[in-house]
Design a protein around this motif. Structure first.
Motif, PDB file in Angstrom:
ATOM      1  N   THR A   1       0.832  -1.202   0.000  1.00  0.00           N
ATOM      2  CA  THR A   1       0.000   0.000   0.000  1.00  0.00           C
ATOM      3  C   THR A   1       0.866   1.251   0.000  1.00  0.00           C
ATOM      4  OG1 THR A   1      -0.042  -0.168   2.397  1.00  0.00           O
ATOM      5  CG2 THR A   1      -1.900  -1.097   1.216  1.00  0.00           C
ATOM      6  N   GLU A   2       0.186   2.426  -0.142  1.00  0.00           N
ATOM      7  CA  GLU A   2       0.850   3.733  -0.149  1.00  0.00           C
ATOM      8  C   GLU A   2       1.908   3.830  -1.249  1.00  0.00           C
ATOM      9  OE1 GLU A   2      -0.022   4.919   4.369  1.00  0.00           O
ATOM     10  OE2 GLU A   2       1.009   6.158   2.918  1.00  0.00           O
ATOM     11  N   LEU A   3       1.521   3.315  -2.441  1.00  0.00           N
ATOM     12  CA  LEU A   3       2.452   3.454  -3.563  1.00  0.00           C
ATOM     13  C   LEU A   3       2.261   4.839  -4.166  1.00  0.00           C
ATOM     14  CD1 LEU A   3       1.759  -0.045  -5.026  1.00  0.00           C
ATOM     15  CD2 LEU A   3       4.005   0.737  -4.369  1.00  0.00           C
TER      16      LEU A   3
ATOM     17  N   ASN B   1      18.948   2.470   2.135  1.00  0.00           N
ATOM     18  CA  ASN B   1      18.574   1.875   3.414  1.00  0.00           C
ATOM     19  C   ASN B   1      17.751   2.833   4.275  1.00  0.00           C
ATOM     20  OD1 ASN B   1      19.570  -0.536   2.954  1.00  0.00           O
ATOM     21  ND2 ASN B   1      21.325  -0.427   4.322  1.00  0.00           N
ATOM     22  N   THR B   2      17.041   3.799   3.654  1.00  0.00           N
ATOM     23  CA  THR B   2      16.159   4.627   4.475  1.00  0.00           C
ATOM     24  C   THR B   2      14.727   4.183   4.219  1.00  0.00           C
ATOM     25  OG1 THR B   2      16.194   6.225   2.704  1.00  0.00           O
ATOM     26  CG2 THR B   2      17.652   6.649   4.559  1.00  0.00           C
ATOM     27  N   ALA B   3      13.894   4.277   5.276  1.00  0.00           N
ATOM     28  CA  ALA B   3      12.533   3.768   5.136  1.00  0.00           C
ATOM     29  C   ALA B   3      11.722   4.725   4.262  1.00  0.00           C
ATOM     30  CB  ALA B   3      11.898   3.655   6.510  1.00  0.00           C
ATOM     31  N   ILE B   4      10.806   4.141   3.450  1.00  0.00           N
ATOM     32  CA  ILE B   4       9.899   4.987   2.659  1.00  0.00           C
ATOM     33  C   ILE B   4       8.479   4.706   3.137  1.00  0.00           C
ATOM     34  CG2 ILE B   4      11.403   5.140   0.652  1.00  0.00           C
ATOM     35  CD1 ILE B   4       9.963   2.822  -0.582  1.00  0.00           C
ATOM     36  N   ARG B   5       7.514   5.436   2.599  1.00  0.00           N
ATOM     37  CA  ARG B   5       6.171   5.329   3.175  1.00  0.00           C
ATOM     38  C   ARG B   5       5.478   4.045   2.777  1.00  0.00           C
ATOM     39  NH1 ARG B   5       3.224  10.456   1.331  1.00  0.00           N
ATOM     40  NH2 ARG B   5       1.428   9.229   2.012  1.00  0.00           N
ATOM     41  N   THR B   6       5.887   3.491   1.660  1.00  0.00           N
ATOM     42  CA  THR B   6       5.183   2.314   1.134  1.00  0.00           C
ATOM     43  C   THR B   6       5.205   1.163   2.150  1.00  0.00           C
ATOM     44  OG1 THR B   6       6.001   2.996  -0.998  1.00  0.00           O
ATOM     45  CG2 THR B   6       5.078   0.798  -0.847  1.00  0.00           C
TER      46      THR B   6
END
Length: 1992
Positions: A11-13, A105-110
């Motif tokens: 989700t959140e693509l 290596n950083t988190a994204i919203r997806t």
């Protein structure tokens, strides 16, 4: 087992597009379906499933990547989700939703949400049914059609299986012993093709399980799968708690051995360079030897032999470089210029078949110019002989294709003939963990001066390869030096040097010492297959081991640091890499020298060698016994080290770098992994500060018995543990372990098969099939397991390539194993066994990992702060893995470890005594996997921790306390031992056995003076306490150690040997009865060091004592108070069942008895003893007068076991009866196996006993009769015909005639009788022998090819067609010379040879006659008598000749009583002789011995010049013949050609010695070698070795009959002795013997040529086929020549040359034989070769004219015969040739001596002015002609040459035009002629020389005439040299230009003026006239004008 991932949604693509996901686990990826036009949510709802072969590890990863999908461009990554499966493994089912992370290596919203299920097989994780899952759609787009190869066993799924089936079809299984995986076989994953094979597959039970079941059930299982109790008895592991001990104690490497390397330099060809004087230098290591110099030739012939002797350890020997170089014009003053070299290491030669290269061409290259190409060839033989190797020298016959250089290059099999140059790069990065080198005293001194404590070591690295060395720079004062340099070697590829030596050294002002050495075996880091790879390695760490790290000024173990022997401690590790690059030598910018270069390289990153991981090593000491009593008085502790970790005395606890890594670099990774780990409770407490406990607390030993102590560990077992940090390269070790385990299984199986064959049990073929079945499944299993973890960091190119090649090998091995399995039949077991043994070697080779990772573990026993003894355990053996196959074989198991002394102390007897025996448990693995490190220990313990308090469970225990103990009684049934080692001077021992079990020990009684003691004693150990659970002890009792000693009256008992056994255990609740009890006696092999020292026959049982006490145990039935006192005999159920046997002994005589204590043996007697009974011979009254016994046969009766394998040995002892009733033992012999003496009555039903029909043996001589080619099987009732061809030679000739080309005339069809002599016969026979050998080799090769074809056919599932068998006649079996193999040769295209002249032949044996005829022991056996201690040699197969004190001659015969009546009732049965009927009497007999010595070959040089001056010495009894005056000067292959007669009296003189001595002008003559022949056995043998039977009977000529008895007399005598009916001679050339009829010719010619009738041919025919006569037939010895090796007592076991000879013996009581045959060497024939040089043409022009610059040459021709350079002859000079034409009409005359038979010229000349006598040389007959340009003031210029081999050279061209370079280049293809046949030849031949590019170029042509005459003819028509009388040649008609200008200057001027400048001069004269006229005109003009004007 399966892992299922259900991907729900993402989700959140962002944006809108097509999405696709990729899910990866264990390197296998699946893609989801593509979701088109998704907005912010993608609902995949898809399941992915991985069936898996091995347990999922808690730290394995699952990775999901989500992409934007594009049809055209590559997919763009949105984000990744990674997860460690630890939670999944624990819980089995997990739902997760988490964010994705991007590239940085950083988190994204997806967000992603998934569900994971993991199902194991053994239900250790909650079981779920497939139904729990969401309904899995039957997908259509083939998601599930994945490759199962990587996860399942080798079978990939066929596309026919539906996905549904593959998911639901995997059943859950309980965890069987190890073979969890075998369950996969039942899965429905089997492809349809395999279905019909179901019946073939073994049931799914692991072999181990079967073993256990077999133990319980005892029977009723398929014999294929049950491992039989085997010889060594400790081979099979009953269960999983204990591992097998290693029985061999002594390190094998490092002990020096004798080696002899012989090099024969035969000749050199095609040397690059003009008119050179070459010398060949042979160099091995530091030793150099040179041949003599040959002048002005580039194809010199040397035939010189060099021998190098070494006494070094094998590793040192095989690393030595052997270098052959050719040097041009070397003399005393100048060292000469190097033409080229060839080098290889000695190991390469040793690994060749027969350890030798024979007649091979070494290709020379120039080390200073690698672009130059080949510099020539040297033909040589190289052989390396170690002690006990016997070298078969190929016979020196003229081999046909010797001159084919390309086909006979000196290279091992499989090395391409075109080798290229390559660069070898060895990169040295850095080292760590170096020991502190300087001693403490020095350190303090330095500290005082410098004022600081620096690292006191200055290391550099030395790399050696192919005889070259390269050094890095020295890093001053550094324990962790960083070099970053590379050493570059330039060498041919593939190199013939197998090992690269890398050594860290400490640079020191005084002397550099080695810190550690590592060898890189190039074969292990490369693969030469078609899918192979060049040598590559690393970057990887290599560990170096050597001496201990405590320093004394003189390190006693310094050798260990040099790489000799097994290192006893970790020294350092070095980071290196190796790479090879093939050079393109044609490119211009290449450096052409091979000098070693040093270059800097860039640094490599930390992670390049793998990720640093924390490892945990745990060990527990369950028992420490057998501690040597010398150390028993001080407290003892044990220290365990891995690398430098744990080394407290002199190491570093943790290298600083590791700490840094832990604190600095490793930090982020650690934290990250912690997060993912979800930190389980167990690891909550950070154990980083957990200190290691590397050693046990000191403890004082307690006494066990007189020799040994033990430590009182009892219920409290000390533990150790060590944390260490290493690069995680476990995969390497895992793969190695898998292969090792397969190999161990295979070895165990093969031992079983061999044992079954040896003990003649039933069905060895079944067991072998089982073994192969297991091999193929485990190989396929390897493919599955090894293929994962591909993407770990630190994987090198070698890792990848090795994996590929191992997988290929294993796949092919699995395939071959299957194929062979289907071919194993009853009769092929042995052959297939050999094939399978090759698999074993291949596996062991593959399993050896060249790139190290974790260093080995050392266990040291420390007493008084000194290191006493050690054991070294490879880290891979104790490495943990969650996959069963990958676990080290000793990981988490109790192993018996024997400690031994370090270094040289460990050699010899000191190394055999055990210093201590530990029962030890070890576990090594990743720290994070350590949760079950105690699981393998015997259960029933409590942990005792050092620290109390929180988080205790993470801390390992420092000791274990056992609260469960069982009490047992051990019964050791010691029955007997055999073939023990002789430990006393008498040649016997006084053996007793000491049995150790746990902390108890007992001894048997001492039996004096025997090597085969029968103790028959039961040792009872009461109240043995063992700790652990009862069930485990039942399956896994500790091992029993049995040591055998020799009791000495004074001093300590001497060690004889040791063996191990496992007892059979009975628990309280078990019944004592069949099938397990009572135990069976078994043979245990006794080892002494690495050598076997006998066998022990014993049985061991361990009985649990329950609450009822000992009363409940089975009773010991046996007399306790018999005559043996308290000694209990072995009880009845266990001791063997006995039967009554009678043993008859034939006493013939004693021979060669040596003095005993300086006294002669005078009245000897023989005592025979077997199983306590025996018999004595009659006394020999006077040994000197007659050493034979008066009474021949005696017998005794004895009770022996029914089972033949348990028969005790029979002892033969000889004693000397002295005055006053004293006896002295002379010597003894133990007959270990009586089997060959067991009498079996003849089988009366066999057809050769039937007298019904006569059998005709047809020997039909007339070739015109059409032969029947059908061979009828002989059947008793029919008159069948056995066809034996006598005239295959005739047939061959016919064939060859037909096959000859029509154009060639048949030369030499029938040789003239008068020309032939004995040598013609000999050379013809040698040729036949060579042909036979070649045929045999061809047949072998053909058989192998067939087998390969069959295997290939079978593996391709085709039934091999019936291959056409070559006609196998029954005759072919007997080694008849005219076997059908010769006929076969004619089809193979070898029929181009000229037809062989018909010469009668003899048999040439290329070995001793004894080998062919079983030592002539057909009824009289020779037993060597031994006395004195046995030598301790590595190889006990070399008989200790110095211990032999004499020989007993006689025989034995044993049979069960009662014997059937028939035998004793036969006519003429003499009851006194028992079974030895019809044996001749042993009274003294006089014999004439005639010894013929033909020649010796390859003698060991005895003089400094590398030659010898051999002569013959013959000794027999007291007579000796020294043929000293006929020595042969400077010859290593002398032809003696002499016969000697000696009269002898048997039995006093029966041992003939033929010795070859070296004649010396001053000093004594040296023995080169000798051979001994026992004439007596030959004389009495049934094979009739007195005088060989010739192939034809003739009364005159070269083949005259030698024997005084004619064939008819011999035949009549044989028939009478054998009680045969016959011979009856019938009409028409028939003779009947028994029921065989032989046919043959009946007339012969005498000298005058008259024919007369005779029966001799018929009789001879029978004699030559005597082996076909029923009942008494055996092969009679033909006329022969035997080849015997010459040995020298100073160099035992190494051949010093060979001698060809034969011996005839004639009894003196029959008519005397005729004169000896003349075999004196052929005298060379004197010839004269006349060469007329008529003209030359097209000679290249060298000089420039002074005046005109025109090219011209002053030509002359020079010629000589090879070897006679000093007699070279020149023509006169044809000056000033402008066209290259020269006219000479000049005659050379070359007289020479020539040996027709050997095609060699014989030259006798003094080697130098100092030589005493002339040396004879034999050289090929070659004529050299050269063309030169004469210069007066400078040296003449060489223009070109041609060399003609007078035996075969191309016919000259008719005209100069037709003469071309091809006559030299394509010499092989052109028809050749021999001057010895043509006598006169005229024609044109080309002169050639090499240009700058080493190509041949034409430099001229010569018209010559060659005329050969014998000396007599030459005398009749003499000719003059040059153009002199007689028969002068006319002066050549040369152009006027050919003269010398300074001899006739006027002529020169005339020539210059007239010839050249004629027109110029005329023109100049005319011009001058014109000028003069003009001048005169101008001069006189004014006057005339004036006159005219004035009108005068």
């Amino acid at each position: 087992m399966a892992l299922v991932v259900y991907l729900k949604t993402v989700t959140e693509l962002r944006g809108k597009g097509d999405r696709i996901a990729k899910v990866t686990f264990r390197g296998l990826s699946f893609f989801s379906r593509v979701l088109e036009n998704c907005e912010d949510e993608a609902r995949f709802e898809q399941a992915f499933r991985w069936p898996i072969g091995s347990q999922v590890d808690g730290d394995e990863m699952l990775e999901i990547q989500v992409f934007n999908y594009s049809k055209v461009f590559t997919n763009r990554l949105i984000g990744t989700f990674r997860m460690v499966l630890q939670k999944v493994v624990e819980e089995g089912h997990l739902e997760v939703s988490d964010t994705l992370i991007d590239d940085n290596n950083t988190a994204i919203r997806t967000n992603i949400s998934i569900e994971i299920k993991y199902q194991t097989m053994d239900g250790s994780v909650k079981v779920w049914s497939d139904g729990e899952f969401l309904d899995i759609p039957d997908d259509c787009d083939g998601t599930f059609q994945f490759e199962t190869d990587s996860l399942l066993s080798g079978r990939s799924q066929s596309s026919g299986t539906s996905p549904g089936r593959s998911i639901h079809g995997i059943p859950t299984f309980r965890k069987t012993g190890k073979g969890v995986f075998s369950a996969m076989k039942l899965g429905k994953t089997r492809s349809s093709k395999d279905d019909h094979k179901k019946g073939d597959d073994p049931a799914i039970l692991d072999a181990e399980d079967l073993d256990r079941k077999a133990m319980r059930l005892g029977s009723g299982l398929d014999p294929d799968t049950i491992s039989l109790a085997s010889v060594t008895a400790v081979t099979t592991n009953v269960s999983n708690k204990r591992s097998k001990p290693d029985i061999k104690m002594e390190p094998s490497s490092g002990r020096p051995v004798d080696y002899q390397i012989s090099v024969t330099v035969i000749e050199a060809r095609q040397l690059i360079g003009l008119n050179m004087d070459p010398v060949v230098c042979v160099e091995i290591g530091e030793d150099k030897k040179y041949t003599s110099m040959k002048e002005s030739t580039n194809c010199p012939y040397y035939n010189e032999y060099f021998v190098f002797d070494f006494h070094v350890p094998p590793d040192v020997m095989f690393d030595k470089i052997l270098k052959i170089s050719v040097i041009h014009s070397k003399n005393l003053l100048r060292s000469g210029t190097l033409v080229g070299t060839f080098k290889l290491d000695v190991g390469t030669v040793y690994s060749q078949p027969e350890h030798q290269f024979h007649h091979k061409w070494a290709m020379l290259s120039d080390p200073d110019d690698i672009t130059a190409g080949c510099k020539g060839y040297v033909k040589c033989d190289i052989a390396v002989v170690g002690k006990g190797d016997n070298i078969k020298t190929p016979h020196k016959a003229n081999e046909p294709d010797e001159d084919d250089i390309e086909g006979n290059l000196l290279l091992p099999e499989g090395v391409p003939s075109e080798r290229q140059w390559a660069r070898f790069y060895v990169k040295i990065y850095r080292a760590e963990g170096l020991p502190k080198m300087n001693t403490s005293i020095m350190a303090n001194v330095k500290k005082a001066f410098i004022g600081e404590n620096r690292d006191l070591v200055d290391p550099y690295v030395l790399v050696q390869f192919a005889g070259q060395k390269g050094k890095t720079s020295v890093q001053k004062s550094s324990y962790e030096p960083i070099w970053n340099e590379q050493v570059v070697f330039t060498e041919m590829f593939p190199p013939l040097c197998r090992r690269l030596k890398v050594q860290i050294r400490d640079s020191d002002k005084v002397n550099d010492v080695a810190i550690g050495t590592h060898f890189i075996d190039l074969r292990k880091i490369a693969n030469d297959g078609d899918k192979g790879f060049l040598p590559t390695m690393g970057p990887a760490w290599v560990n170096m081991y050597g001496s201990t790290r405590n320093y004394t000024l003189m390190d006693e173990h310094q050798d260990l640091n040099e790489g000799l022997g097994e290192g006893v401690s970790f020294r350092a590790r070095l980071l290196i890499s190796v790479a090879v690059e093939i050079l393109d030598t044609s490119s211009t910018e290449i450096i052409s020298s091979t000098e070693v270069q040093m270059e800097p390289v860039s640094n490599i990153s930390e992670s390049a060698t793998g990720k640093m991981e924390e490892f945990f090593l745990f060990g527990s000491f369950l028992e420490a016994t057998m501690i040597d009593r010398k150390i028993g008085d001080k407290p003892i502790s044990f220290e365990v080290t891995i690398g430098n970790y744990g080394n407290q005395i002199d190491g570093v606890s943790k290298p600083a770098s590791a700490k840094k890594k832990k604190e600095g670099g490793g930090e982020s990774e650690e934290e990250e992994s912690e997060l993912i780990h979800n930190s389980s409770d167990e690891e909550a407490e950070d154990d980083g500060d957990l200190m290691s406990v590397p050693s046990t607390p000191p403890m004082k030993p307690v006494i066990t018995d007189r020799n040994y102590f033990h430590l009182p560990y009892f219920e409290k077992k000390p533990c150790i543990y060590i944390k260490s940090w290493w690069q995680d390269q476990r995969r390497r070790l895992y793969n190695s372990n898998i292969m090792d385990k397969i190999a161990d299984k295979l070895e165990e199986g093969l031992n079983d098969v061999q044992e079954i064959i040896k003990t003649e049990k039933a069905y060895p073929e079944r067991r072998l099939r089982g073994v192969l079945e297991e091999l193929s499944t485990s190989c396929s299993r390897f493919l599955t397991l090894a293929n994962k973890d591909q993407n770990l960091s630190g994987r090198t190119k070698l890792d990848r390539e090795r994996l590929k090649s191992c997988m290929r090998e294993m796949e092919s091995m699995a395939q071959q194993a299957k194929t062979i399995r289907s071919q194993v039949k009853r009769n092929t077991v042995r052959d297939k066994l050999k094939l399978v043994l090759n698999f074993l070697h291949r596996l062991r080779f593959l399993a050896d990992e060249p790139q190290h990772s974790i260093p080995d573990v050392f266990i040291w026993m420390i007493s008084n702060n000194k290191r006493i003894a050690y054991a070294r355990i490879p880290s891979k053996d104790i490495l943990f893995s969650i996959v069963d196959e990958e676990i080290g074989k000793d990981c988490g198991k109790v192993k018996a470890v024997f400690l031994r002394l370090p270094g040289k102390k460990g050699f010899g007897p000191a190394g055999w005594t055990v210093q201590a025996k530990l029962e030890m448990y070890l576990w090594l693995g990743l720290n994070k996997q350590r949760k079950d490190f105690l699981s393998g220990l015997p259960s029933g313990f409590e942990e005792n921790k050092a620290v109390k308090g929180i988080g205790i469970q993470a801390v390992p225990p420092i000791s274990l306390v056992y609260n469960m103990k069982q009490v047992f009684q051990l019964r050791a049934h010691m029955y007997q031992a055999r073939s023990l080692f002789a430990a006393d001077n008498s040649g016997l021992s006084d053996p007793f056995a000491r049995v150790f079990f746990s902390t108890h020990s007992q001894v048997t009684e001492v039996l004096s003076e025997t090597l085969c003691p029968t103790w028959d004693q039961l040792l009872v150990f009461d109240n043995v306490e063992l700790y652990g659970e009862a069930g485990e002890l039942r399956d896994d009792p500790p091992i029993i150690v049995i040591e055998l000693y020799d009791q000495d009256t004074v001093g300590k008992a001497e060690f004889i040997g040791r063996t191990f056994a496992k007892p059979l255990t009975k628990m309280v609740d078990e019944h004592y009865g069949p099938p397990r009890f009572p135990p069976q006696l078994e043979y245990y092999q006794i080892y002494r060091g690495n050598c076997t020292a006998g066998d022990l026959l014993a049985a061991f049982e361990l009985l649990q004592i329950g609450p009822a006490g000992r009363a409940a145990l089975p009773p010991i039935d046996g007399p306790t108070d018999s005559d043996r006192g308290p000694i209990l005999p072995v009880p009845l159920g266990i001791r063997p069942v006995l039967s009554r046997y009678r043993i008859e002994v034939l006493f013939w005589g004693l021979r060669d008895l040596k003095r005993i204590n300086l006294a002669q043996v005078d009245r000897p007697r023989v005592d025979i003893e077997c199983a306590g009974k025996g018999v004595q011979s009659a006394l020999i009254q006077n040994y000197k007068k007659n050493p034979n016994f008066s009474t021949l046969v005696k017998w005794f009766e004895v009770d022996l076991p029914e089972n033949e394998l348990l028969h005790p040995p029979l002892n033969i002892r000889v004693v000397d009866c002295r005055a006053f009733g004293r006896y002295t033992l002379v010597g003894s012999h133990a007959v270990t196996s009586l089997r060959k003496f067991i009498y079996s009555p003849p089988d009366k039903t066999a057809n050769n006993w039937a007298h019904t029909g006569d059998i005709v043996v047809n020997m039909d001589p007339e070739p015109n009769i059409k032969k029947m080619d059908t061979v009828v099987k002989i059947d008793a009732t029919t008159d069948a015909v056995v066809k034996v061809d006598l005239n295959e030679d005739e047939k061959e000739k016919e064939k060859k005639k037909k096959k000859k080309k029509k154009g060639e005339d048949l030369e030499e069809e029938e040789p003239d009788e008068s020309m032939l002599d004995w040598w013609s016969k000999y050379f013809a026979s040698i040729e036949t022998m060579m042909e036979n050998l070649r045929a045999q080799e061809a047949a072998l090769a053909e058989a192998e090819e067939r087998e390969d074809l069959e295997i290939a056919a079978e593996s391709a599932e085709i039934k091999a067609d019936e291959f056409p068998m070559k006609g196998t006649k029954p005759k072919e079996k007997s080694k008849d010379k005219k076997s059908s193999k010769d006929k076969k040769k004619n089809h193979d295209g070898t029929e181009k040879r000229p037809p062989k002249p018909k010469v009668d032949e003899l048999m040439v044996y290329n070995k001793e006659l004894e080998c062919e005829y079983g030592n002539f022991e057909d009824w009289l056996h020779t037993f060597n008598l031994y006395r004195g201690k046995a030598g301790d040699d590595d190889d006990n197969n070399v008989v200790d000749d110095d211990r032999i004190v004499g020989r007993f001659k006689g025989s034995l015969c044993m049979y069960k009583l009662p014997l059937s009546e028939e035998i004793t009732r036969e006519a003429g049965f003499d009851p006194n002789m028992g079974m030895f009927q019809s044996i001749p009497h042993n009274d003294p007999i006089n014999v004439l011995i005639r010894i013929y010595i033909i020649r010796a070959t390859d003698l060991h040089p005895a003089d400094i010049n590398g030659k010898a001056d051999p002569y013959i010495v013959i000794r027999l009894g007291k007579s000796e013949i020294r043929d000293k005056e006929n020595y042969i000067s400077k010859q290593l292959n002398p032809v003696f050609g002499k016969s000697f007669d000696i009269e002898a009296t048997f039995p006093m003189e029966s041992m003939l010695t033929v010795a070859v001595y070296d004649w010396d002008l001053v000093g004594t003559d040296d023995l080169i070698g000798e051979t001994k022949i026992d004439l007596e056995n030959r004389y009495y043998s049934k094979h009739r070795a007195t005088c060989g039977i010739a192939s034809n009977y003739s009364v005159h000529g070269y083949n005259v009959w030698r024997d005084p008895q004619k064939p008819t007399q011999i035949l009549a005598k044989l028939c009478k002795e054998g009680k045969l009916d016959g011979p009856h001679y019938g009409p028409g050339g028939k003779v009947k013997v028994a029921n065989r009829i032989f046919l043959g010719p009946t007339e012969m010619e005498d000298e005058s040529g008259l024919k007369k009738q005779t029966e001799e041919h018929l009789a001879l025919t029978v004699l030559r086929h005597w082996e076909e006569i029923p009942r008494v037939g055996c092969k009679l010895i033909p006329e022969h020549v035997e080849t015997r090796p010459l040995l020298n007592p100073d160099k035992p076991g190494i051949e010093q040359g060979r001698i060809e000879m034969w011996v005839d013996m004639f009894p003196m009581d029959v008519p005397a034989p005729g004169p000896a045959i003349d075999i004196s060497p052929r005298k060379p024939k004197r010839y004269e070769l006349r060469v007329i040089i008529w003209n030359t043409d097209e000679v290249i022009l060298e000089d420039d004219d002074y005046f005109t610059g025109e090219k011209s040459s002053d030509i002359f021709v020079r010629g000589w015969l090879k070897g006679q350079q000093e007699d070279k002859q020149d023509t006169d000079v044809h000056y000033h040739s402008l066209t290259g034409e020269g006219n000479f009409n000049w005659r050379f005359v070359f007289p020479f001596d020539y040996l027709m038979a050997e095609e060699k010229i014989v030259i006798s000349k003094k080697e130098s002015m100092f030589s005493w006598d002339e040396t004879e040389y034999k050289i090929p007959a070659r004529l050299t002609l050269q063309v030169w340009d004469a210069d007066h003031f400078s040296a003449d210029d060489f223009l070109g040459a041609i060399e003609l081999d007078l035996n075969k050279f191309p016919r000259g061209a008719k005209t100069a035009k037709q003469c071309s370079l091809n006559m030299v280049l394509k010499e092989h293809e052109l028809p050749t002629i021999s001057i010895f046949k043509q006598k006169r030849v005229k024609g044109w031949w080309p002169f050639v020389a090499r240009d700058e590019n080493d190509e041949f170029e034409l430099t001229g042509k010569v018209e010559a005439e060659l005329h050969l005459m014998t000396a007599e003819e030459a005398e009749k028509s003499p000719v003059g040299l040059g153009r002199n009388e007689p028969e002068p040649l006319e002066k050549p008609n040369r152009p006027d230009t050919t003269f010398l200008w300074f001899l006739s200057p006027l002529k020169a001027i005339r020539y210059l003026i007239c010839n050249r400048y004629k027109w110029l001069i005329i023109k100049i004269v005319l011009a001058l006239l014109l000028l003069i006229m003009v001048g005169l005109f101008l001069y006189s003009m004014p006057g005339y004008l004036v006159k005219k004007l004035l009108g005068a």
